[in-house]
Design a protein around this motif. Structure first.
Motif, PDB file in Angstrom:
ATOM      1  N   ASP A   1       0.836  -1.218   0.000  1.00 11.86           N
ATOM      2  CA  ASP A   1       0.000   0.000   0.000  1.00 11.86           C
ATOM      3  C   ASP A   1       0.861   1.256   0.000  1.00 11.86           C
ATOM      4  OD1 ASP A   1      -2.417  -1.307  -0.031  1.00 11.86           O
ATOM      5  OD2 ASP A   1      -2.625  -1.359   2.158  1.00 11.86           O
ATOM      6  N   ALA A   2       1.883   1.234   0.879  1.00 15.53           N
ATOM      7  CA  ALA A   2       2.733   2.424   1.020  1.00 15.53           C
ATOM      8  C   ALA A   2       3.460   2.721  -0.299  1.00 15.53           C
ATOM      9  CB  ALA A   2       3.739   2.203   2.143  1.00 15.53           C
TER      10      ALA A   2
ATOM     11  N   GLN B   1       0.932   4.064  -2.825  1.00 17.02           N
ATOM     12  CA  GLN B   1       0.611   5.465  -2.505  1.00 17.02           C
ATOM     13  C   GLN B   1       1.740   6.387  -2.954  1.00 17.02           C
ATOM     14  OE1 GLN B   1      -1.904   6.990  -1.417  1.00 17.02           O
ATOM     15  NE2 GLN B   1      -3.214   5.499  -0.356  1.00 17.02           N
ATOM     16  N   SER B   2       2.937   6.013  -2.537  1.00 12.20           N
ATOM     17  CA  SER B   2       4.089   6.873  -2.787  1.00 12.20           C
ATOM     18  C   SER B   2       4.367   7.035  -4.281  1.00 12.20           C
ATOM     19  CB  SER B   2       5.300   6.272  -2.062  1.00 12.20           C
ATOM     20  OG  SER B   2       6.478   6.811  -2.551  1.00 12.20           O
TER      21      SER B   2
ATOM     22  N   GLY C   1       2.096   6.536  -6.621  1.00 18.99           N
ATOM     23  CA  GLY C   1       0.870   6.926  -7.335  1.00 18.99           C
ATOM     24  C   GLY C   1       0.341   5.825  -8.246  1.00 18.99           C
TER      25      GLY C   1
ATOM     26  N   LYS D   1      -2.323   3.837  -8.874  1.00 25.50           N
ATOM     27  CA  LYS D   1      -3.727   3.747  -8.471  1.00 25.50           C
ATOM     28  C   LYS D   1      -4.585   3.328  -9.661  1.00 25.50           C
ATOM     29  CE  LYS D   1      -3.324   5.835  -4.325  1.00 25.50           C
ATOM     30  NZ  LYS D   1      -3.583   7.274  -4.277  1.00 25.50           N
TER      31      LYS D   1
ATOM     32  N   ASN E   1      -9.461   5.096  -6.866  1.00 24.99           N
ATOM     33  CA  ASN E   1      -8.365   5.328  -5.945  1.00 24.99           C
ATOM     34  C   ASN E   1      -7.798   4.067  -5.275  1.00 24.99           C
ATOM     35  OD1 ASN E   1      -6.753   7.471  -5.407  1.00 24.99           O
ATOM     36  ND2 ASN E   1      -7.717   7.951  -3.418  1.00 24.99           N
TER      37      ASN E   1
ATOM     38  N   ILE F   1      -5.366   0.902  -4.814  1.00 22.01           N
ATOM     39  CA  ILE F   1      -3.952   0.639  -5.149  1.00 22.01           C
ATOM     40  C   ILE F   1      -3.888  -0.400  -6.278  1.00 22.01           C
ATOM     41  CG2 ILE F   1      -1.777  -0.328  -4.282  1.00 22.01           C
ATOM     42  CD1 ILE F   1      -2.311   2.264  -2.908  1.00 22.01           C
TER      43      ILE F   1
END
Ligand code: GDP
Length: 285
Positions: free
Chosen positions: A240-241, A244-245, A247, A249, A253, A255
């Protein structure tokens, strides 16, 4: 890039390598310095017997220096002649030549005592796919020899090529099959590009890579992806991290785990996150 190995291929490769072995004084076994245990062919020890063996830990520029030193010591203790190389560098010939001379010293001294005329040291290169056999042959022969990386064993029309002033080399390497009996070995082989990605589950490879880095190289992992995790973070949260980092997606939104998986594998394989050795010298069998 890699081969799907069947029992027939393996038998043929073994036979061909046994034939080539009769012609040489020394075997140069190429391993991937990131996985010196997993990139060893399980059968080679049996067919080499007590012929001198130089073991090249290749791709040292992608492996962890301290671990490479530990592997060198361990291999010396096992009675082979190890060297660590970047197969693309210009000093490869000199390094291999020096080690080959050392490994065959006794044989040639014996020949001299018997009054046999000195001749070039005959050597052959062997190893599993993708460890850098062709790169090294081309480098030390100072010319481009045929790429045979996809042929199990060795091709028939072998020729001697001059490598420096002291050595002659068979121009086609012995292509050996990788270990594939153990899941974690398969993951390491895949992570370093020795076997096709479709042989092993991609999610498992990415999980393996992330767990390894979380345990051994947490800071490098955090810095490279700019993520805030610690040694206890669940793997799915690391996915997930990173998503997110970076982008990664999908619509809504969510992942995009597939992209994270691929990214992690390629970044690890290309040593972008850091120089890691996945087989630790202490502990590997
Ligand atoms: P072979 O299948 O054993 O003949 O392997 P190749 O010689 O085709 O090399 C496989 C890949 O590894 C190629 O992309 C090479 O450019 C790369 N390679 C070979 N040796 C090295 C090395 O020491 N360092 C790095 N970074 N890449 C290498």
């Amino acid at each position: 890039m890699s081969i799907n190995w069947f029992p027939g291929h393996m038998a043929k490769a073994r036979r061909q390598i046994e034939e080539s072995l009769k012609k040489v004084d020394v075997v140069i076994e190429i391993l991937d310095a990131r996985i010196p245990y997993a990139s060893k062919n399980p059968m080679l020890d049996h067919v080499i017997g007590d012929k001198p063996r130089v073991v090249v830990l290749n791709k040292k520029d992608m492996a962890n220096n301290k671990e490479t030193d530990r592997w060198i010591n361990r291999l010396k203790a096992e009675g082979v002649y190890p060297i660590a190389l970047n197969g693309k560098e210009p000093n490869v010939l000199k390094k291999i030549e020096n080690t080959v001379v050392e490994a065959t010293k006794e044989i040639f001294e014996r020949m001299e005592r018997k009054g046999i005329n000195p001749r070039a040291i005959r050597a052959m290169i062997v190893g599993i796919p993708n460890v850098g056999k062709s790169t090294i042959i081309n480098n030390i022969a100072k010319r481009k020899v045929a790429k045979t990386g996809n042929t199990p064993g060795v091709t028939k029309a072998q020729q001697w090529i001059k490598a420096g002033t002291k050595m002659e080399l068979l121009d086609t390497p012995g292509v050996l099959w990788p270990k594939f009996e153990d899941e974690s070995i398969g993951q390491k082989l895949s992570l370093t590009g020795a076997i096709k990605d479709n042989v092993v589950n991609l999610d498992d490879i990415a999980i393996f890579a992330l767990k390894f880095m979380q345990e051994h190289h947490l800071d490098a992992l955090k810095q490279f992806y700019n993520i805030n995790i610690d040694e206890n973070t669940e793997i799915v949260e690391i996915f997930d991290a990173i998503g997110q980092s970076r982008g990664f997606k999908m619509s809504g939104n969510e992942i995009d785990y597939e992209r994270v998986t691929e990214r992690v594998i390629y970044d690890t394989r290309d040593a972008k996150i850091g120089r890691f050795t996945f087989d630790l010298a202490e502990g590997a069998e």
